[in-house]
Design an enzyme around this catalytic site. Structure first.
Site, short mmCIF file in Angstrom:
data_model
loop_
_atom_site.label_atom_id
_atom_site.label_comp_id
_atom_site.label_asym_id
_atom_site.label_seq_id
_atom_site.Cartn_x
_atom_site.Cartn_y
_atom_site.Cartn_z
N HIS A 68 -12.91 10.96 -11.70
CA HIS A 68 -13.02 12.11 -12.61
C HIS A 68 -13.21 13.39 -11.81
CE1 HIS A 68 -14.16 10.26 -16.78
NE2 HIS A 68 -13.08 9.68 -16.25
N TYR A 194 -21.29 16.01 -22.45
CA TYR A 194 -22.74 16.17 -22.64
C TYR A 194 -22.92 17.16 -23.79
CZ TYR A 194 -23.62 14.07 -18.02
OH TYR A 194 -23.69 13.22 -16.94
N PRO A 285 -31.80 9.99 -16.76
CA PRO A 285 -30.40 9.70 -16.44
C PRO A 285 -29.42 10.85 -16.73
CG PRO A 285 -31.10 8.42 -18.33
CD PRO A 285 -32.31 9.12 -17.81
N LYS A 289 -28.16 10.47 -11.51
CA LYS A 289 -28.62 10.46 -10.12
C LYS A 289 -29.29 9.16 -9.68
CE LYS A 289 -26.96 14.18 -9.02
NZ LYS A 289 -25.69 13.79 -8.46
N TYR A 377 -24.10 17.91 -9.25
CA TYR A 377 -23.64 16.74 -10.01
C TYR A 377 -22.84 15.79 -9.10
CZ TYR A 377 -22.15 14.05 -14.09
OH TYR A 377 -21.97 13.03 -15.01
#
Ligand code: FAS
Ligand code: PHB
Length: 383
Positions: A68, A194, A285, A289, A377
């Site tokens: 991704h 998200y 979460p 990570k 990220y």
């Protein structure tokens, strides 16, 4: 080497030491089937992918994993793409379930013929000797070793085996948890979403072109029995829905509630016991990570052990915690920041809600702010 815990940390450490010619025994209190089917993380940083590939356990991951290049943030009924690779020097993430990582590592360990004992019990860790005793198949066993790796997760026995007064604990609990489902349905979006919503946070993720992984913010003590599939899907539709897009539904294969906490223990070692992964730290979460931090710890620990054997100097082992904690705290902050920005605050905290929306608008309109999110990220290269 005695390694307590056959999760990603323990199994990867065992493999890294095997490649370096260092013997270890891995002790796991659950069954093989249990650890291979415990659904957890889904996002691997490039650094984790590289580590597993270099360790010779990445063949299926590189074949089946899904690369991704971005994620989407959703708020006020609109989606905004964060082009991770564009903003973070071309780095990507790989979607590949933790269950699959663990299966690949266990298969490798069994093929190597090196000791990996499932369903052990009564594990007792003596960090100073150092020695680990345990029961397995009706007998009591003792492992006198040079080093013990505590890779037994947050609820393991290794951290508690360190005497009071040695460790400093840092923690933060959150007034919410995640209800997660694994559903037999093609993901309705190419990339992760998200979603910030007045009813609560939701996350659309995936495991494969046929398997969706979705989460919604819930009470930390939520009773999963109160959430029939229909109610879960209705809530996900409400929170993830945007104009001109539909969320496809399908059979729910697994559902569960997971708590949310931030936690770090310092130092991550005592005498000849070294803590790695969830045994030493926990992150919410939201930043994806947890698994990646565990992998980064064991990379440092394996290198330290190899150098300790080679040099005969204690310095590499003494520096282990220091070499891990900067990265741990960076991931702790990022995970807290993502969690605080996206999860509906307790009822009535309008000020917090306004701050969240301002932060979301900023991070989706300022390239500098988006770059900050992107490089954390995909995994910040700490200098
Ligand atoms: P683990 O907890 O994975 O492994 C520890 C192992 O030690 C376990 O197999 C346990 O059975 C064993 N053990 C415990 N006590 C023992 C004893 N006394 N003797 C022998 N063995 C013992 N991270 C993400 O990045 N994304 C996510 O979506 C995500 N979701 C999660 C959901 C849940 C419910 C939980 C609990 C964690 C989640 N995480 C997520 C974090 C998770 O992926 C961890 O970071 C990761 O499993 C850490 O790996 P380990 O440190 O190996 O610990
Ligand atoms: C998952 O796919 O399980 C997942 C993805 C991203 C997260 C957390 C969990 O931040």
């Amino acid at each position: 080497m005695a390694i307590v815990g056959a999760g990603p940390a323990g199994l990867t450490l065992a493999r890294l030491l095997e490649v370096a010619g260092i013997e270890s025994v891995v002790l796991e209190d659950r069954s093989r089937d249990y650890v291979e089917h415990r659904i957890r993380a889904g996002v691997l940083e490039q650094r984790t992918v590289d580590l597993l590939t270099e360790a010779g356990v990445g063949e299926r991951m590189n074949r089946e994993g899904i690369v991704h290049h971005g994620i989407e943030l959703q708020f006020d009924g609109e989606r905004h793409r964060i082009p991770l690779s564009e903003l973070a020097d071309g780095r990507t993430i790989l979607i590949y379930g933790q269950t699959e990582v663990v299966k690949d590592l266990i298969a490798e360990r069994i093929a190597s013929g090196l000791p990996l004992h499932f369903e052990v019990s009564s594990v007792v860790v003596e960090p100073t000797t150092p020695r680990v005793t345990f029961r397995h198949e009706g007998s009591t066993h003792e492992v006198d070793c040079d080093v013990i790796a505590g890779c037994d997760g947050f609820h393991g026995v290794c951290r508690p085996s360190i005497p009071d007064g040695v460790l400093q604990e840092f923690s933060r609990d959150y007034p919410f948890g995640w209800l997660g489902i694994l559903a037999q349905v093609a993901p309705s979006n190419d990339e992760l979403v998200y979603a910030h919503h007045e009813r609560g946070f939701a996350l659309l993720s995936l495991r494969s072109p046929e398997l969706s992984r979705l989460y919604l913010q819930c009470r930390p003590d939520e009773d999963i029995e109160e959430w029939p599939d229909e109610r879960i899907w209705a809530e996900l539709q409400a929170r993830l829905g945007v104009e001109g897009w539909t969320l496809a539904e399908g059979p729910v294969l697994e559902k569960g509630v997971t708590g949310m906490r931030s936690y770090v223990v310092e130092p991550m070692q005592y005498e000849r016991l070294f803590l790695a992964g969830d045994a030493a730290h926990i992150v919410p979460p939201t930043g994806a990570k947890g698994l990646n931090l565990a992998m980064a710890d064991v990379r440092v620990l394996a290198d330290s052990i190899v150098e300790w054997y080679r040099s005969g100097s204690d310095a590499p082992l003494e520096a282990y915690s220091e070499n891990c904690l900067r990265r741990v705290w960076r991931a702790e902050h990022f995970s807290w920041w993502m969690t605080s920005m996206l999860h509906r605050p307790p009822e009535g905290d309008e000020f917090e809600l306004k701050l969240q929306l301002s932060q979301l608008r900023y991070v989706t309109t300022s390239e500098a702010a988006a770059r900050g999110l992107a490089e954390n990220y995909v995994g910040l290269e700490l200098v």
